[in-house]
Enzyme design. Structure first.
Site, PDB file in Angstrom:
ATOM      1  N   HIS A  99       0.801  -1.219   0.000  1.00  0.00           N
ATOM      2  CA  HIS A  99       0.000   0.000   0.000  1.00  0.00           C
ATOM      3  C   HIS A  99       0.832   1.267   0.000  1.00  0.00           C
ATOM      4  CE1 HIS A  99      -4.455   1.080   1.102  1.00  0.00           C
ATOM      5  NE2 HIS A  99      -4.031   1.684   0.012  1.00  0.00           N
ATOM      6  N   ASP A 122      -9.655  -0.526   4.145  1.00  0.00           N
ATOM      7  CA  ASP A 122      -8.437  -1.054   4.764  1.00  0.00           C
ATOM      8  C   ASP A 122      -8.738  -1.469   6.192  1.00  0.00           C
ATOM      9  OD1 ASP A 122      -5.705  -1.475   5.574  1.00  0.00           O
ATOM     10  OD2 ASP A 122      -5.071   0.031   4.111  1.00  0.00           O
ATOM     11  N   HIS A 124      -6.480  -1.213   8.273  1.00  0.00           N
ATOM     12  CA  HIS A 124      -5.575  -0.319   8.991  1.00  0.00           C
ATOM     13  C   HIS A 124      -5.803   1.127   8.541  1.00  0.00           C
ATOM     14  CE1 HIS A 124      -3.743  -4.313   8.335  1.00  0.00           C
ATOM     15  NE2 HIS A 124      -3.463  -4.225   9.628  1.00  0.00           N
ATOM     16  N   ASP A 126      -3.189   3.337   8.033  1.00  0.00           N
ATOM     17  CA  ASP A 126      -2.043   3.780   7.220  1.00  0.00           C
ATOM     18  C   ASP A 126      -1.738   5.255   7.462  1.00  0.00           C
ATOM     19  OD1 ASP A 126      -1.979   1.220   6.307  1.00  0.00           O
ATOM     20  OD2 ASP A 126      -2.776   1.648   4.326  1.00  0.00           O
ATOM     21  N   HIS A 139       4.397   0.967   4.135  1.00  0.00           N
ATOM     22  CA  HIS A 139       3.013   0.721   3.727  1.00  0.00           C
ATOM     23  C   HIS A 139       2.010   1.082   4.826  1.00  0.00           C
ATOM     24  CE1 HIS A 139       2.308  -3.736   5.207  1.00  0.00           C
ATOM     25  NE2 HIS A 139       2.913  -3.011   6.110  1.00  0.00           N
ATOM     26  N   ASP A 226      -7.347  -1.971  -0.174  1.00  0.00           N
ATOM     27  CA  ASP A 226      -6.410  -2.948   0.370  1.00  0.00           C
ATOM     28  C   ASP A 226      -7.206  -4.223   0.621  1.00  0.00           C
ATOM     29  OD1 ASP A 226      -4.811  -4.526   2.119  1.00  0.00           O
ATOM     30  OD2 ASP A 226      -3.778  -2.739   2.851  1.00  0.00           O
ATOM     31  N   ASP A 228      -6.799  -6.516   2.557  1.00  0.00           N
ATOM     32  CA  ASP A 228      -6.953  -6.920   3.958  1.00  0.00           C
ATOM     33  C   ASP A 228      -8.156  -6.245   4.622  1.00  0.00           C
ATOM     34  OD1 ASP A 228      -6.199  -4.392   5.044  1.00  0.00           O
ATOM     35  OD2 ASP A 228      -4.131  -5.001   5.357  1.00  0.00           O
ATOM     36  N   GLU A 271      -1.990  -5.131  -2.039  1.00  0.00           N
ATOM     37  CA  GLU A 271      -1.687  -6.078  -0.961  1.00  0.00           C
ATOM     38  C   GLU A 271      -2.157  -7.506  -1.218  1.00  0.00           C
ATOM     39  OE1 GLU A 271       0.290  -5.530   1.586  1.00  0.00           O
ATOM     40  OE2 GLU A 271       0.383  -3.340   1.832  1.00  0.00           O
TER      41      GLU A 271
END
Length: 299
Positions: A99, A122, A124, A126, A139, A226, A228, A271
């Site tokens: 990412h 995402d 996360h 980031d 990332h 992303d 994930d 990702e």
């Protein structure tokens, strides 16, 4: 949404903590991405992959910013490519890679658009900086960098900063935020729909609110997805899986609603890690979500 798409592969895994996402663009292409998009009526040109260094030929010079020089070099080139594609009035579709490539994608868009929005799917945020990152992996920093926080070499790609405004961001699917990221979000008023909100409100309402919010504030929207963000049961081939994510069906609904809103000006899918995948399942999910975002319909 423009009917002419240019695909840019960025096989970068230097920004991540695990190897493998450098093979993501190949896995996504293998899952018949181009054919799916063409069946929906798009004119698709694939310009191949950017030239990306491998970790074996470089060494980490700063544990708080791993492979800084190499990540900057790749994102410099990506920003120029994205800007060129948009000047040609084509839709840039970027395939990651980790990412950290969003640093270059957003810089390239911002070269032409000064008030665009971002939908960031995402697990996360980031939103780390070198001071708050527990890993030093870049990332985990692209959103903060694009807002103007981080190392000058990354912040100033394309020779200006910031690239985006905090009021033009919507993060969806978050469920793993570091302490520094939580403070960053609160201090800057960034709109975040965690899995709690998705469970409580439902994906349809979350997307209705996000789309309405960005239509009101921004001139076009970039989609940064992303894999994930999805639950590991549906997308196992990612480097940083977090349990309890967006379901396969919720992901498709979100993409279908984006297609109906017709607000996207660019997109990236990142990702995908084939080393950790099961029979290319995650790449196939990525292509399915992509097709929905570009308006593929059952009837």
């Amino acid at each position: 949404m423009r009917k002419d798409i240019t695909i840019i592969g960025v096989p970068l895994d230097l920004g991540a903590g695990r190897r493998g996402v450098d093979m993501g663009p190949s896995a996504i292409r293998y899952a018949n991405m181009k054919e799916r998009l063409e069946k929906s009526g798009y004119n698709v040109i694939d310009i191949g992959n950017l030239n990306v260094p491998t970790p074996e030929t470089y060494r980490i010079e700063n544990e708080k910013l791993k492979y800084l020089r190499e990540v900057k070099m790749v994102n410099d080139e990506l920003a120029r490519k994205v800007s060129k594609v948009m000047k040609e009035e084509r839709f840039p579709l970027v395939l990651g890679g980790d990412h950290s490539i969003a640093i270059g994608t957003l810089a390239g868009i911002a070269d032409l658009k000064n008030n665009f929005g971002v939908i960031w799917f995402d697990a996360h945020g980031d939103l780390n900086t070198p001071d708050t990152s527990p890993s030093g992996n870049i990332h985990g920093m692209p959103m903060a960098v694009s807002l103007g926080y981080g190392h000058p070499d990354l912040v100033n790609i394309m020779s200006f900063s910031p690239k985006i405004k905090p009021e033009n961001i919507v993060i969806i699917g978050a469920r793993d935020l570091d302490k520094g990221e939580r403070e960053f979000i609160r201090d800057r008023g960034i709109k975040v729909y965690t899995m709690h909100e998705i469970d409580r409100l439902g994906m349809a309402r979350v997307m209705e609110e996000a789309i309405s919010f960005l239509k009101m504030n921004a001139d076009g929207v970039h989609l940064s997805l992303d894999l994930d963000a999805l639950d590991p049961n549906d997308a196992p081939g990612v480097g940083t899986p977090v349990a309890g994510g967006i379901s396969y069906r919720e992901g498709h609904l979100a993409m279908e609603m984006l297609a109906e809103a017709d607000i996207l000006i660019s997109a990236e899918f990142v990702e995908v890690n084939p080393i950790l995948d099961q029979r290319n399942k995650t790449a196939e999910v990525a292509v399915g979500l992509m097709a929905s975002a570009f308006g593929e319909k059952l009837l």
